[in-house]
Design an enzyme around this catalytic site. Structure first.
Site, PDB file in Angstrom:
ATOM      1  N   ASN A 127     -67.194  -7.049 -61.998  1.00 56.50           N
ATOM      2  CA  ASN A 127     -68.097  -6.698 -60.953  1.00 56.50           C
ATOM      3  C   ASN A 127     -69.427  -6.113 -61.633  1.00 56.50           C
ATOM      4  O   ASN A 127     -69.127  -5.476 -62.618  1.00 56.50           O
ATOM      5  CB  ASN A 127     -67.539  -5.901 -59.589  1.00 56.50           C
ATOM      6  CG  ASN A 127     -66.926  -6.433 -58.647  1.00 56.50           C
ATOM      7  OD1 ASN A 127     -66.842  -7.740 -58.781  1.00 56.50           O
ATOM      8  ND2 ASN A 127     -66.338  -5.641 -57.763  1.00 56.50           N
ATOM      9  N   LYS A 160     -59.269   1.366 -44.544  1.00 58.06           N
ATOM     10  CA  LYS A 160     -58.907   2.009 -45.805  1.00 58.06           C
ATOM     11  C   LYS A 160     -58.102   3.334 -45.673  1.00 58.06           C
ATOM     12  O   LYS A 160     -57.732   4.156 -46.608  1.00 58.06           O
ATOM     13  CB  LYS A 160     -60.047   2.256 -46.618  1.00 58.06           C
ATOM     14  CG  LYS A 160     -60.808   0.866 -46.597  1.00 58.06           C
ATOM     15  CD  LYS A 160     -60.402   0.320 -48.213  1.00 58.06           C
ATOM     16  CE  LYS A 160     -61.587  -0.760 -48.254  1.00 58.06           C
ATOM     17  NZ  LYS A 160     -61.294  -1.675 -49.523  1.00 58.06           N
ATOM     18  N   LYS A 186     -64.146  -0.320 -42.210  1.00 56.20           N
ATOM     19  CA  LYS A 186     -63.670   0.247 -43.615  1.00 56.20           C
ATOM     20  C   LYS A 186     -62.923   1.713 -43.361  1.00 56.20           C
ATOM     21  O   LYS A 186     -61.745   1.945 -43.985  1.00 56.20           O
ATOM     22  CB  LYS A 186     -64.402   0.326 -44.589  1.00 56.20           C
ATOM     23  CG  LYS A 186     -64.427  -0.767 -45.489  1.00 56.20           C
ATOM     24  CD  LYS A 186     -65.428  -1.087 -46.491  1.00 56.20           C
ATOM     25  CE  LYS A 186     -65.475  -2.451 -46.603  1.00 56.20           C
ATOM     26  NZ  LYS A 186     -66.577  -2.999 -47.504  1.00 56.20           N
ATOM     27  N   PRO A 207     -54.734  -5.143 -55.867  1.00 57.26           N
ATOM     28  CA  PRO A 207     -54.493  -4.166 -54.874  1.00 57.26           C
ATOM     29  C   PRO A 207     -55.759  -3.294 -54.639  1.00 57.26           C
ATOM     30  O   PRO A 207     -56.780  -3.087 -55.384  1.00 57.26           O
ATOM     31  CB  PRO A 207     -53.610  -3.016 -55.815  1.00 57.26           C
ATOM     32  CG  PRO A 207     -53.795  -3.540 -57.293  1.00 57.26           C
ATOM     33  CD  PRO A 207     -54.325  -4.765 -57.283  1.00 57.26           C
TER      34      PRO A 207
END
Ligand code: C5P
Length: 403
Positions: free
Chosen positions: A208, A341, A337, A305
């Site tokens: 990335n 998360k 999120k 993951p």
């Protein structure tokens, strides 16, 4: 943080005195107002004209020469200073300072100091390790003096060991912390920074875009606010922060392993996931370098993951902050999120605003509110994000929990 600060640099007589030139140059570049004093021995290592040119002011070497600073330079140079920085600091000046001896301009300056004083020791490892020096350092610290370094490594005398002066770039990196309040003192912060790199074969890979700049700016800001900081860093080339523990990794799975290893070993108060983790990796990486004439490789991608989610949903885990670089719909994505998360806070930004740039503009989203920060440089954005983190930590472990 150093802009317009008044800093008096006191140079003592060690071979590392030449590195003090770079410190003065760096301070001036950062906008500090610098005066220089030198011991007589220091002038044997570096000419006073060099420091005059770098600081833009006459250099004081003696109580007996009247400078524009006035008839009593040990008083005037202290009146001028928000910080008295002794660099390099020899074993001799540490001994004199610890006992309050004032038999030359620099030692008198230290005795008469009225603001902060910081020593940057530089000496042979045996001199540093000598119990006399260690006693003096302990006494000076007890009296409130700050110390930067020393580091370990090659020494001018040919020895290898502790006593080497901290590099000028690291000194400049650490100095703003001397002026900062410490709301994160006693807190342990774990972070992920940079990209991950997932190999396809020995030379190709998936990654990335992420310079690590915002992540390292956050690590610096957390350090300056008093936290003990560990960073699990993917492959980055930007300058690493000084005074921060760095655990280098390459792949997402290594990053997760390093993060979980840290959390298993000892508790952390705060986790900040800044890393741009590659979402996929190649299921069966190829050996060697795949030859182009062998045809197109058939790559099967599998999901990596989610490190942030793993930490966010960990029972008894740290307070967790995540980042979200989005193309559109910042707020909706940030709220989603928070939930997905298990994060207490999501810092959302427009991806193209932040990439490879020194500035950033972000939305800080928590359960209760949204705050906008920037556009501002990444250091300022980092500091403001961390003040939100301080609030979260105080909510999480408020004073009543400490009882
Ligand atoms: O899901 P997305 O990549 O948009 O989420 C971004 C946030 O999640 C960042 O804080 C990033 O560090 C973290 N993340 C992670 N592990 C992944 C993917 C993202 O920790 N595999």
């Amino acid at each position: 943080m150093l802009k317009n600060r008044k800093i008096t640099v006191a140079v003592t007589g060690g071979i590392a005195a030449y590195k003090a030139c770079e410190v003065v140059r760096g301070l001036v570049k950062l906008g500090a107002d610098v005066r220089v004093a030198m011991t007589e021995n220091a002038t044997r290592f570096v000419g006073l004209v060099t420091f005059e040119a770098l600081s833009g002011h006459p250099v004081a070497t003696s109580e007996w020469e009247h400078t524009p600073e006035g008839a009593m330079p040990h008083i005037e140079l202290n009146l001028h200073a928000d910080l008295l920085l002794v660099v390099p600091a020899t074993a001799n000046i540490l001994a004199k300072a610890a006992r309050g001896i004032a038999d030359d301009l620099v030692s008198a300056l230290i005795l008469a100091h009225r603001s902060k004083v910081a020593f940057v020791p530089a000496m042979n490892r045996h001199m540093w390790g000598n119990p006399a020096t260690q006693r003096n350092v302990a006494d000076l610290k007890r009296d409130g003096a700050h110390f930067i370094g020393p580091d370990s490594g090659f020494q001018a005398c040919g020895d290898v060991g502790e006593g080497r002066m901290t590099e000028p770039a690291d000194i400049l990196d650490l100095l703003p912390g001397l002026f900062s309040e410490k709301p994160l003192s006693g807190r342990r912060v774990l972070m992920t920074v940079g990209p991950t790199y997932e190999p396809i074969d020995d030379v190709r890979g998936i990654t990335n875009r992420s310079s690590g700049r915002q992540g390292f700016a956050l690590a610096r800001a957390a350090r300056d606010l008093g936290a003990d900081v560990t960073v699990v860093a993917g492959p980055v080339t930007v300058k690493r922060p000084a005074g921060v523990r760095i655990l280098p990794v390459t792949t997402a799975r290594e990053m997760l392993g390093a993060v979980e290893g840290e959390l298993d070993r000892s508790p952390y108060d705060l986790f900040i996931g800044v890393a741009a983790v590659a979402d996929w990796r190649v299921a069966d990486r190829l050996e060697g370098k795949w030859k182009k004439d062998a045809g197109l490789p058939q790559l099967r991608l599998v999901e990596n993951p989610d490190i942030l989610a793993a930490v966010g949903h960990r029972a008894g885990g740290p307070v967790t902050i995540g980042f979200a670089a989005e193309a559109t719909d910042l707020l909706e994505n940030a709220y989603a999120k928070l939930e997905k998360k298990g994060a207490a806070m999501i810092v959302a930004n427009v991806a193209r605003d932040a990439l490879a740039s020194d500035t950033n503009r972000v939305l800080v989203v928590t359960d209760g509110e949204v705050d906008e920060i920037g556009p501002a440089d990444k250091d300022e954005v980092a500091r403001k994000i961390l003040y939100h983190a301080v609030d979260l930590l105080e909510e999480d472990y408020g004073p009543e929990d400490d009882l």
